[in-house]
Scaffold this motif. Structure first.
Motif, PDB file in Angstrom:
ATOM      1  N   THR A  48      72.035  14.686   8.894  1.00 11.48           N
ATOM      2  CA  THR A  48      72.249  13.362   8.308  1.00 11.48           C
ATOM      3  C   THR A  48      73.735  13.066   8.094  1.00 11.48           C
ATOM      4  O   THR A  48      74.087  11.987   7.636  1.00 11.48           O
ATOM      5  N   THR A 107      63.535  10.584   8.192  1.00  5.25           N
ATOM      6  CA  THR A 107      64.661  11.352   7.663  1.00  5.25           C
ATOM      7  C   THR A 107      65.988  10.934   8.287  1.00  5.25           C
ATOM      8  O   THR A 107      67.007  10.854   7.600  1.00  5.25           O
ATOM      9  N   HIS A 108      65.982  10.645   9.589  1.00  7.54           N
ATOM     10  CA  HIS A 108      67.210  10.383  10.329  1.00  7.54           C
ATOM     11  C   HIS A 108      67.430   8.893  10.565  1.00  7.54           C
ATOM     12  O   HIS A 108      66.512   8.089  10.431  1.00  7.54           O
ATOM     13  N   ARG A 156      64.673  10.427   1.666  1.00  6.44           N
ATOM     14  CA  ARG A 156      63.916  10.104   2.869  1.00  6.44           C
ATOM     15  C   ARG A 156      63.235   8.745   2.667  1.00  6.44           C
ATOM     16  O   ARG A 156      63.227   8.191   1.558  1.00  6.44           O
ATOM     17  N   HIS A 192      68.349  18.787   2.777  1.00  5.45           N
ATOM     18  CA  HIS A 192      67.191  18.465   3.608  1.00  5.45           C
ATOM     19  C   HIS A 192      66.560  19.697   4.247  1.00  5.45           C
ATOM     20  O   HIS A 192      65.332  19.775   4.373  1.00  5.45           O
TER      21      HIS A 192
END
Length: 423
Positions: free
Chosen positions: A180, A356-357, A283, A244
């Motif tokens: 991230t 998440t990304h 997230r 993460h």
């Protein structure tokens, strides 16, 4: 011995002479670029199978093009005069998609001068070829780890007239983190670390050592922390963001996480540099009321506690991202995270549904949160922030419909862009 070698290679980089490049014209002390100026280890030039149209006074194209020059590890100031015969809007990325200049609009036959600073690094630590960062397969041959500086000129008829590259020794912001934060080198993935350089004027350089899949422990084990410690100097900064991957089963227990944070802080301070802890962003996990739920299992709280105990600077990206994502809402965040139907990009045969990304918009907004944190914490770095970007309120995100950044060409080796780029 390592300190001596680090100093030796710093001196070597500083000894590199400034070099100036102009497009198809003669200028004392400058190298003339022509259509035949193709990059090699022995000669700077256009790279990655791209070449602009070169006319007297301008290198321009209707497609993205790359310029590379072999240089030793170190930091370099790029002074560029943008513009060409046609109206142009030029964005400049460096190395593996670090955003340097954002959509500089220039009228036909006009010129605009800009400066920015780029960090170049190699895997060896303190010049010792037997002591290196343990690169993952995806990093081998990556533009962040080669022996050259690469610039990408992109946008609507990107064009430059003159390019000057000279070594500098200045305040460096080192980044330690995970996917991230990393320089995501393949579209459409992006992370806030690669957006951060855009927000600084020349005089500060960002060295992003984050890598996908890392924990605070593996960053040490793979010699990435040793690499940073071999380079960091008094008055530099180390921004640290992990959680993460640390929270995953059998990864890094909370007590170990806190001990390692303290170790990072102490070793950074011993170098005369400033550690800055950055809590990990949330997230995309909403409850029925449209509120972000905590999915990071106490790791942001642990970082807050360590920052308080150690009197370390803290950028609370976790809290800011909660505000940001709730302002965007469940539907709006789909346009900030990696959510795309199949065939939205070359080599993307499956849908991407990743909470998440981030894509470029999401990464850019998070970088603005980090910059807001720099201002709010009154770090001395705030004096070097670009003056063309006002402060940011995470509760009022930039409208996604007003946001765009040109896409870097997807390299042929990226066989499946749906895969999270970790290995």
């Amino acid at each position: 011995m390592n300190q001596f070698l680090a100093l030796f290679f710093l001196v070597c980089a500083s000894a590199v002479p400034a070099q100036t490049f102009v497009c198809d014209k003669s200028q004392p002390g400058a190298t003339t670029l022509t259509p035949a100026s193709i990059y090699s280890q022995a000669a700077p030039g256009f790279d990655l199978n791209t070449a602009p149209e070169v006319t007297p006074g301008s290198c321009s194209s209707d497609k993205p093009f790359f310029f590379s020059i072999a240089l030793p590890e170190g930091s370099y100031r790029i002074s560029v005069t943008l513009g060409g015969a046609q109206p142009s809007t030029t964005t400049v990325w460096a190395e593996a998609r670090r955003l340097m200049l954002e959509k500089i609009a220039i009228q036909a036959n006009g010129s605009v001068k800009r400066q920015f600073d780029v960090n170049v690094r190699v895997p060896s630590i303190a010049g010792d070829p037997s002591h290196t960062v343990h690169l993952k397969p995806r990093e081998i041959g990556n533009l962040d780890w080669d022996n050259k500086l690469t610039l990408e000129f992109n946008g609507d008829h990107p064009a430059f007239r003159e390019l000057r590259i000279e070594p500098v020794h200045e305040t460096t912001i080192y980044l330690a983190g995970d996917s991230t934060v990393v320089d995501q080198d393949v579209e459409p993935w992006a992370a806030w670390g690669q957006m951060l350089p855009r927000f600084f004027r020349s005089g500060v350089v960002v060295a992003n050592h984050a890598e996908s899949g890392e924990t605070i422990r593996s960053f040490v084990g793979e010699q990435r922390f040793a690499k940073v410690m071999s380079l960091i100097q008094p008055r530099d900064y180390l921004f640290i963001q992990f959680a993460h991957n640390d929270q995953k089963p059998n990864a890094v227990p909370l007590d170990d996480y806190k001990k390692l944070l303290v170790d990072y802080i102490e070793k950074t301070r011993a170098k005369g540099a400033t550690p800055v802890l950055v809590t990990s962003m949330n997230r995309r996990t909403f409850d029925a009321d449209g509120k972000i739920t905590d999915s990071l299992a106490g790791y942001p709280d642990a970082m807050r506690a360590v920052a308080a105990q150690q009197h370390a600077a803290l950028i609370d990206l976790n809290t800011m991202s909660k505000t940001l994502f709730e302002a965007m809402g469940p539907e709006g965040t789909l346009k900030a995270f990696m959510h795309y139907p199949a065939n939205s990009f070359p080599n993307q045969t499956e849908a991407i549904n990743d909470n998440t990304h981030f894509n470029k918009y999401g990464a850019y907004e998070l970088a603005r949160c980090v910059v807001h944190g720099i201002r709010r914490d009154k770090l001395s770095l705030r004096k070097s922030l670009s003056k063309d970007v006002p402060d940011f309120n995470p509760a009022v995100p930039d409208p996604v419909d007003d946001f765009s950044l040109p896409a870097t060409p997807i390299p042929p080796k990226a066989e499946n862009v749906t895969k999270i780029p970790q290995t």
